[in-house]
Design an enzyme around this catalytic site. Sequence first.
Site, short mmCIF file in Angstrom:
data_model
loop_
_atom_site.label_atom_id
_atom_site.label_comp_id
_atom_site.label_asym_id
_atom_site.label_seq_id
_atom_site.Cartn_x
_atom_site.Cartn_y
_atom_site.Cartn_z
N ALA A 76 12.45 -9.63 -0.59
CA ALA A 76 12.71 -8.22 -0.90
C ALA A 76 11.39 -7.47 -1.00
O ALA A 76 10.36 -8.05 -1.37
CB ALA A 76 13.49 -8.09 -2.21
N ASP A 77 11.44 -6.20 -0.65
CA ASP A 77 10.25 -5.35 -0.78
C ASP A 77 10.66 -3.90 -0.89
O ASP A 77 11.81 -3.54 -0.61
CB ASP A 77 9.30 -5.55 0.40
CG ASP A 77 7.84 -5.40 -0.01
OD1 ASP A 77 7.51 -4.35 -0.59
OD2 ASP A 77 7.05 -6.32 0.22
N GLN A 78 9.71 -3.08 -1.33
CA GLN A 78 9.97 -1.66 -1.53
C GLN A 78 8.84 -0.81 -0.99
O GLN A 78 7.68 -1.22 -1.00
CB GLN A 78 10.13 -1.33 -3.02
CG GLN A 78 11.38 -1.91 -3.67
CD GLN A 78 11.41 -1.61 -5.15
OE1 GLN A 78 10.46 -1.86 -5.87
NE2 GLN A 78 12.51 -1.06 -5.62
#
Length: 199
Positions: A76-78
């Site tokens: 996951a990343d943002q």
Amino acid sequence: MSSLSSTENLITILASQSPSRSALLKQCGIKHKQVSPLVIEAPFKEGSASDFAIELAFQKASSLVSDFPSAFIIGADQILLQNGKVFSKPQNKQEAITQLQALQGREHTLYSGLTCFYRGKYYRDSIISIMNMRELTDEEIYGYIEKEDSTIACGSYLYESLGLTLFSKIETTDPSAILGLPCTTLIAILNKLGFSPLV
């Protein structure tokens, strides 16, 4: 409808050392092991921020596939954007103050990418969250920075704790995405694969 298997029967790897992402998985009843991804993150420059967030998540999860070939691997990343400008994790308190001064009283967009690998296949998606930060006084900004180590988060706020008080309005289809891991989306992927934390 076919029966679901418990996620307890699934070896789950979180490709991150993030405490908040791990806490979200625990909240969902998913036992897991945290492993640092074997990637060096490149900065976002141009193109689709949503696609880039997914790609970063893909790189994190895929970097561990050879080490855990039979596991369910989560990446996951943002990316946080305001008027085309990227807000990354601040290097120090002063940079955190500068970021909050720029974000306060305005709207910004948080792009959360998710990629999951399982048995040679991958599943990915992104969530877009529209974040409206209320107008903050300098006293509030300085006070917040002193009360919370926000240098570990893009945009210099931790929504899972005191950072929640900085906002006037949030628009998102998956509130957990704001915290770093789109759990509603993740559970949908697990269900598609025949797993559930509820059985």
